[in-house]
Enzyme design. Structure first.
Site, mmCIF file in Angstrom:
data_model
loop_
_atom_site.group_PDB
_atom_site.id
_atom_site.type_symbol
_atom_site.label_atom_id
_atom_site.label_comp_id
_atom_site.label_asym_id
_atom_site.label_seq_id
_atom_site.Cartn_x
_atom_site.Cartn_y
_atom_site.Cartn_z
ATOM 1 N N SER A 15 0.812 -1.217 0.000
ATOM 2 C CA SER A 15 0.000 0.000 0.000
ATOM 3 C C SER A 15 0.847 1.270 0.000
ATOM 4 O O SER A 15 1.813 1.398 0.764
ATOM 5 C CB SER A 15 -0.923 0.021 1.224
ATOM 6 O OG SER A 15 -1.630 1.250 1.279
ATOM 7 N N SER A 17 -0.693 4.145 0.604
ATOM 8 C CA SER A 17 -1.463 5.094 1.407
ATOM 9 C C SER A 17 -0.615 5.820 2.450
ATOM 10 O O SER A 17 -0.791 7.023 2.666
ATOM 11 C CB SER A 17 -2.636 4.385 2.083
ATOM 12 O OG SER A 17 -3.611 4.010 1.129
ATOM 13 N N THR A 63 -9.108 -1.278 3.158
ATOM 14 C CA THR A 63 -8.982 -1.826 1.813
ATOM 15 C C THR A 63 -9.341 -3.309 1.817
ATOM 16 O O THR A 63 -9.870 -3.827 2.805
ATOM 17 C CB THR A 63 -7.564 -1.563 1.258
ATOM 18 O OG1 THR A 63 -7.515 -1.928 -0.124
ATOM 19 C CG2 THR A 63 -6.498 -2.306 2.046
ATOM 20 N N LYS A 67 -13.789 -4.156 3.317
ATOM 21 C CA LYS A 67 -14.694 -3.024 3.104
ATOM 22 C C LYS A 67 -16.140 -3.328 3.499
ATOM 23 O O LYS A 67 -16.853 -2.437 3.969
ATOM 24 C CB LYS A 67 -14.626 -2.562 1.645
ATOM 25 C CG LYS A 67 -13.277 -1.951 1.298
ATOM 26 C CD LYS A 67 -13.204 -1.467 -0.130
ATOM 27 C CE LYS A 67 -11.834 -0.866 -0.415
ATOM 28 N NZ LYS A 67 -11.741 -0.342 -1.789
ATOM 29 N N ASN A 88 -14.695 2.391 3.138
ATOM 30 C CA ASN A 88 -13.240 2.435 2.978
ATOM 31 C C ASN A 88 -12.601 3.482 3.892
ATOM 32 O O ASN A 88 -11.388 3.648 3.892
ATOM 33 C CB ASN A 88 -12.850 2.714 1.521
ATOM 34 C CG ASN A 88 -12.920 4.188 1.170
ATOM 35 O OD1 ASN A 88 -13.894 4.879 1.514
ATOM 36 N ND2 ASN A 88 -11.907 4.695 0.493
ATOM 37 N N ASP A 103 -14.222 5.892 -2.052
ATOM 38 C CA ASP A 103 -13.818 5.221 -3.289
ATOM 39 C C ASP A 103 -14.598 5.740 -4.498
ATOM 40 O O ASP A 103 -14.050 5.844 -5.601
ATOM 41 C CB ASP A 103 -14.038 3.712 -3.177
ATOM 42 C CG ASP A 103 -12.911 2.999 -2.446
ATOM 43 O OD1 ASP A 103 -11.805 3.564 -2.365
ATOM 44 O OD2 ASP A 103 -13.146 1.875 -1.961
ATOM 45 N N GLY A 126 -14.679 -7.830 -11.424
ATOM 46 C CA GLY A 126 -14.619 -8.155 -10.006
ATOM 47 C C GLY A 126 -15.921 -7.845 -9.302
ATOM 48 O O GLY A 126 -16.735 -7.064 -9.798
ATOM 49 N N GLY A 128 -16.071 -7.417 -5.542
ATOM 50 C CA GLY A 128 -15.845 -7.103 -4.143
ATOM 51 C C GLY A 128 -16.276 -5.692 -3.773
ATOM 52 O O GLY A 128 -17.069 -5.049 -4.466
ATOM 53 N N GLY A 129 -15.724 -5.197 -2.658
ATOM 54 C CA GLY A 129 -16.116 -3.890 -2.148
ATOM 55 C C GLY A 129 -15.800 -2.751 -3.087
ATOM 56 O O GLY A 129 -16.573 -1.787 -3.190
#
Length: 283
Positions: A15, A17, A63, A67, A88, A103, A126, A128-129
């Site tokens: 990450s 971030s 992440t 989420k 998130n 997001d 995908g 997912g979240g």
């Protein structure tokens, strides 16, 4: 007491971030630390309990794969996060934890600098979240068609429910034959984990002509390694690629505003400093 913030996920070592957040807090002259914490879904309740008990937390970035799991750990969930059932961003207010979703803004802002056609046809890879946020972003872009492509349709139930909650119609299909048709969409948003889309890249490269994706846009949220195999194949077919790093940047800008409680101070200069910290282009 110094304030703390962190990004939670599993795995989390890649990450960027921390670089984004720490650059912002330094530019703002704030003493806020920011770290990576590797947390699985099973470990999340214990981590959240620790955050509640300690007195120096201001926020959490969330992440994959947390989420959706984070929602049940919070006292409040606001805005689009409540509608989508995916968080998130967690703002810590004493012992109270409040969830948001930045997001959606990250995806929309990452795409706003490229020439997205009106009412685009959008494919989301995908389920997912992040895919949930991508559906909301596609709706904000007034997409005429939204198709979600997954390995297993049974794992797309949350995305379908989120789309219904915001009043958006989507269709779900599996990856069979997807690569051959990707260039038919105006915008493709890959929410797959790093390297999970490589099989699509190989098939796309074999079937695409040199300029097949001309005028079409790919946003790949996976930014390490970059370019991803899918992004490289898309660019080879003359398509436009938007790095996932830009989505990460714009969602982080919103998080910094929330964690500091001073959105008016997050100026263009602060955003430029954040760009420079990860090598993202200034817009």
């Amino acid at each position: 007491m110094n304030q703390r913030a962190a990004v939670l996920g599993h795995p989390i070592g890649h990450s960027k971030s921390p670089a984004l957040h720490l650059a912002a807090y330094k530019a703002l002259g704030l003493d806020i630390g920011y770290e990576r914490i590797d947390v699985t879904e099973q470990e999340l309740p214990e981590l959240v309990a620790r955050v509640r008990a300690e007195q120096n937390w201001c926020g959490l970035s969330v992440t994959m794969p947390l989420k959706r799991a984070m929602v049940s750990e919070l006292d409040e969930v606001h805005g689009i996060a409540a509608i989508l059932g995916a968080v998130n961003t967690v703002v810590v207010r004493g012992e109270s934890l409040v969830g948001y979703n930045t997001d959606v803004a990250g995806i929309v802002n990452a795409l706003r600098y490229v020439n997205v056609v009106p009412e685009p046809r959008v494919a989301i890879l995908g389920g997912g979240g992040t895919a949930i946020a991508a559906v909301a972003a596609a709706a904000e872009l007034a997409a005429s068609t939204i198709e979600v492509l997954v390995r297993n349709r049974n794992r797309a139930d949350d995305v379908v429910r989120a789309a219904a909650a915001i009043g958006t119609t989507i269709s779900v299909r599996d990856f069979t034959g997807a690569a051959a048709n990707l260039a038919e969409y105006d915008v493709v948003i890959s929410t797959l984990p790093p390297q999970a889309g490589d099989f699509l890249a190989d098939e796309f490269s074999q079937r695409s002509s040199t300029a097949q994706a001309s005028g079409k846009i790919l946003l790949d949220v996976a930014y390490d390694p970059w370019p991803s195999a899918l992004a490289a194949a898309w660019q080879q077919a003359a398509g436009t690629i938007v790095p996932g790093l830009e989505m990460l940047l714009y969602q982080a800008v919103e998080q910094v505003k929330m964690f500091t409680g001073a959105p008016e101070r997050v100026s263009g200069h602060v955003i430029d400093v954040m760009c420079d910290s990860v090598g993202a282009p200034r817009r």
